[in-house]
Design a protein around this motif. Structure first.
Motif, PDB file in Angstrom:
ATOM      1  N   LYS A   1       0.786  -1.301   0.048  1.00 34.20           N
ATOM      2  CA  LYS A   1      -0.043  -0.110  -0.034  1.00 34.20           C
ATOM      3  C   LYS A   1       0.722   1.310  -0.071  1.00 34.20           C
ATOM      4  O   LYS A   1       1.951   1.473   0.641  1.00 34.20           O
ATOM      5  CB  LYS A   1      -0.839  -0.161   1.273  1.00 34.20           C
ATOM      6  N   ASP A   2       0.500   2.140  -0.707  1.00 35.83           N
ATOM      7  CA  ASP A   2       1.176   3.355  -0.712  1.00 35.83           C
ATOM      8  C   ASP A   2       1.425   4.239   0.655  1.00 35.83           C
ATOM      9  O   ASP A   2       2.584   4.734   0.813  1.00 35.83           O
ATOM     10  CB  ASP A   2       0.402   4.541  -1.511  1.00 35.83           C
ATOM     11  N   ASP A   3       0.578   4.147   1.634  1.00 39.83           N
ATOM     12  CA  ASP A   3       0.647   4.600   2.826  1.00 39.83           C
ATOM     13  C   ASP A   3       1.803   3.822   3.496  1.00 39.83           C
ATOM     14  O   ASP A   3       2.657   4.735   4.173  1.00 39.83           O
ATOM     15  CB  ASP A   3      -0.545   4.390   3.791  1.00 39.83           C
ATOM     16  N   ALA A   4       1.815   2.413   3.309  1.00 37.77           N
ATOM     17  CA  ALA A   4       3.088   1.776   3.938  1.00 37.77           C
ATOM     18  C   ALA A   4       4.349   2.261   3.570  1.00 37.77           C
ATOM     19  O   ALA A   4       5.308   2.336   3.973  1.00 37.77           O
ATOM     20  CB  ALA A   4       2.672   0.304   3.872  1.00 37.77           C
ATOM     21  N   MET A   5       4.269   2.451   2.243  1.00 37.92           N
ATOM     22  CA  MET A   5       5.463   2.798   1.444  1.00 37.92           C
ATOM     23  C   MET A   5       6.025   4.000   1.901  1.00 37.92           C
ATOM     24  O   MET A   5       7.290   4.190   2.158  1.00 37.92           O
ATOM     25  CB  MET A   5       5.282   2.836  -0.019  1.00 37.92           C
ATOM     26  N   LYS A   6       5.006   5.053   2.104  1.00 43.21           N
ATOM     27  CA  LYS A   6       5.611   6.218   2.679  1.00 43.21           C
ATOM     28  C   LYS A   6       6.023   6.304   3.939  1.00 43.21           C
ATOM     29  O   LYS A   6       6.681   7.315   4.428  1.00 43.21           O
ATOM     30  CB  LYS A   6       4.310   7.268   2.355  1.00 43.21           C
ATOM     31  N   ALA A   7       5.676   5.468   4.729  1.00 47.67           N
ATOM     32  CA  ALA A   7       6.035   5.353   6.144  1.00 47.67           C
ATOM     33  C   ALA A   7       7.236   4.624   6.157  1.00 47.67           C
ATOM     34  O   ALA A   7       7.517   4.167   7.364  1.00 47.67           O
ATOM     35  CB  ALA A   7       4.857   4.566   7.290  1.00 47.67           C
ATOM     36  N   GLY A   8       7.941   4.113   5.014  1.00 43.22           N
ATOM     37  CA  GLY A   8       9.069   3.259   5.082  1.00 43.22           C
ATOM     38  C   GLY A   8       8.800   1.771   5.412  1.00 43.22           C
ATOM     39  O   GLY A   8       9.832   1.316   5.720  1.00 43.22           O
ATOM     40  N   ASN A   9       7.895   1.345   5.273  1.00 39.84           N
ATOM     41  CA  ASN A   9       7.322  -0.076   5.556  1.00 39.84           C
ATOM     42  C   ASN A   9       7.261  -0.784   3.963  1.00 39.84           C
ATOM     43  O   ASN A   9       6.415  -1.389   3.499  1.00 39.84           O
ATOM     44  CB  ASN A   9       6.077  -0.304   6.165  1.00 39.84           C
ATOM     45  N   GLN A  10       8.384  -0.771   3.314  1.00 37.88           N
ATOM     46  CA  GLN A  10       8.572  -1.595   1.990  1.00 37.88           C
ATOM     47  C   GLN A  10       8.378  -3.035   1.871  1.00 37.88           C
ATOM     48  O   GLN A  10       8.180  -3.568   0.686  1.00 37.88           O
ATOM     49  CB  GLN A  10      10.093  -1.537   1.204  1.00 37.88           C
ATOM     50  N   GLU A  11       8.382  -3.598   3.112  1.00 36.84           N
ATOM     51  CA  GLU A  11       7.992  -5.183   3.146  1.00 36.84           C
ATOM     52  C   GLU A  11       6.626  -5.407   3.803  1.00 36.84           C
ATOM     53  O   GLU A  11       6.477  -6.418   4.349  1.00 36.84           O
ATOM     54  CB  GLU A  11       9.104  -5.803   3.972  1.00 36.84           C
ATOM     55  N   ASP A  12       5.844  -4.524   3.757  1.00 34.84           N
ATOM     56  CA  ASP A  12       4.362  -4.817   4.213  1.00 34.84           C
ATOM     57  C   ASP A  12       3.704  -5.121   3.107  1.00 34.84           C
ATOM     58  O   ASP A  12       2.593  -4.475   2.996  1.00 34.84           O
ATOM     59  CB  ASP A  12       3.780  -3.378   4.953  1.00 34.84           C
ATOM     60  N   TYR A  13       4.019  -6.276   2.687  1.00 36.44           N
ATOM     61  CA  TYR A  13       3.284  -6.922   1.507  1.00 36.44           C
ATOM     62  C   TYR A  13       1.802  -7.385   1.721  1.00 36.44           C
ATOM     63  O   TYR A  13       1.620  -7.894   2.659  1.00 36.44           O
ATOM     64  CB  TYR A  13       4.114  -8.188   1.077  1.00 36.44           C
ATOM     65  N   ARG A  14       1.075  -6.934   0.752  1.00 38.34           N
ATOM     66  CA  ARG A  14      -0.382  -7.669   0.776  1.00 38.34           C
ATOM     67  C   ARG A  14      -0.577  -8.473  -0.553  1.00 38.34           C
ATOM     68  O   ARG A  14      -0.138  -8.198  -1.703  1.00 38.34           O
ATOM     69  CB  ARG A  14      -1.419  -6.259   0.825  1.00 38.34           C
ATOM     70  N   SER A  15      -1.404  -9.471  -0.424  1.00 37.40           N
ATOM     71  CA  SER A  15      -2.023 -10.106  -1.417  1.00 37.40           C
ATOM     72  C   SER A  15      -3.407  -9.933  -1.764  1.00 37.40           C
ATOM     73  O   SER A  15      -4.259 -10.038  -0.944  1.00 37.40           O
ATOM     74  CB  SER A  15      -1.588 -11.610  -1.394  1.00 37.40           C
ATOM     75  N   PHE A  16      -3.696  -9.782  -3.156  1.00 32.91           N
ATOM     76  CA  PHE A  16      -5.137  -9.537  -3.698  1.00 32.91           C
ATOM     77  C   PHE A  16      -5.345 -10.471  -4.626  1.00 32.91           C
ATOM     78  O   PHE A  16      -4.751 -10.587  -5.591  1.00 32.91           O
ATOM     79  CB  PHE A  16      -5.133  -8.222  -4.001  1.00 32.91           C
ATOM     80  N   LEU A  17      -6.366 -10.920  -4.581  1.00 34.10           N
ATOM     81  CA  LEU A  17      -7.097 -11.940  -5.550  1.00 34.10           C
ATOM     82  C   LEU A  17      -7.565 -11.418  -6.536  1.00 34.10           C
ATOM     83  O   LEU A  17      -8.447 -10.249  -6.383  1.00 34.10           O
ATOM     84  CB  LEU A  17      -8.279 -12.774  -5.093  1.00 34.10           C
TER      85      LEU A  17
END
Length: 286
Positions: A227-243
């Motif tokens: 998610k862009d919010d996570a990326m901006k917070a520096g969490n580049q490994e906060d992966y999500r999987s979407f069907l």
């Protein structure tokens, strides 16, 4: 190097138009595309000089003119036709110069194409499927004409006798919009973010994400993203999987996709990361 990149972008731009079944474009349109993409520097933008520069690029891509065949000896499939007045219209078909001698194709290659076709069509971009349609068609004809150790009938039978199967749950793939998958591929290729609506376990939500890749876990396809919010917070490994079949109204954004250069989807999968919460705020999984 700058000249090489500019010429490569001309081919890429025309190939995109070819894939989208769009009309040929004028030299001026190509020039404007290169200006918009900042493929020409400020010092090169004097109209007459820039026109001569791009004309030289296009002439190079066309190659030498063969008077006997009344055609250009180019290896890129570039075509030029006359428009109104002295206008030249440009298009590109990268496969027009490619010819295959299917009569000499080894039967094992024809068999490989035939067996894989039915499985590739559910994951390949639709434009790629269209480009490969004739290749697959001719491969199947080659199987019918095979006269080596096995008969054509035996080869055809084997082509129909290879299927992916999984014990337990049926492999019937959920219906998904191929346009959605095409746009995901487009965003990954261009390095762009995407926005979409997702019908998850607790209703419909909107997401703005950085697409990292597509995982094919038959019978389902997943988008792996952050998610862009996570990326901006520096969490580049906060992966999500979407069907993929639950994604709706997907839009490719004119914003950069911040995928780390060293990210490898295979390493991510080998680490067992597909059991990732889609929405940790509500603690549910897909």
């Amino acid at each position: 190097m700058k000249t090489f990149i500019r010429r490569l972008e001309i081919l890429h731009y025309l190939q995109q138009r070819h894939a989208a079944r769009l009309e040929p474009v004028s030299t001026d349109t190509i020039i404007q595309h290169l200006i918009d993409g900042e493929y020409v520097g400020d010092s090169e933008r004097e109209p007459k000089s820039l026109l001569r520069l791009i004309q030289r690029d296009l002439k190079f891509l066309l190659g030498d003119y063969d008077e006997e065949d009344d055609s250009y000896l180019n290896n890129f499939g570039l075509e030029v036709t006359r428009g109104r007045g002295k206008t030249q219209l440009w298009s590109l078909d990268p496969y027009q110069q490619v010819s295959y001698d299917f009569e000499k194709m080894p039967a094992y290659m024809a068999l490989a194409l035939t067996v894989t076709r039915k499985h590739l069509k559910q994951v390949l971009p639709s434009s790629t499927q269209q480009e490969l349609a004739q290749v697959f068609f001719n491969a199947e004809n080659r199987l019918q004409q095979a006269q080596n150790k096995l008969s054509a009938k035996q080869y055809s039978r084997l082509g129909n006798a290879v299927e992916f199967y999984q014990r337990g749950q049926s492999l019937r793939s959920p219906d998904f919009d191929m346009t959605v998958l095409d746009r995901i591929y487009q965003a990954i290729l261009k390095g762009k973010r995407i926005r979409f609506s997702y019908q998850g376990g607790q209703g419909k939500r909107d997401y703005d994400v950085h697409p990292f890749g597509v995982t094919i876990m038959l019978p389902k396809l997943y988008l792996v993203a952050v998610k862009d919010d996570a990326m901006k917070a520096g969490n580049q490994e906060d992966y999500r999987s979407f069907l993929v079949h639950r994604i709706r109204d997907l839009e490719v954004l004119p914003l950069a996709n911040s995928v780390p250069e060293d990210f490898q989807l295979k390493d991510y999968l080998d680490s067992g990361n597909m059991d990732v919460a889609i929405d940790r705020d509500h603690s549910f999984y897909e």
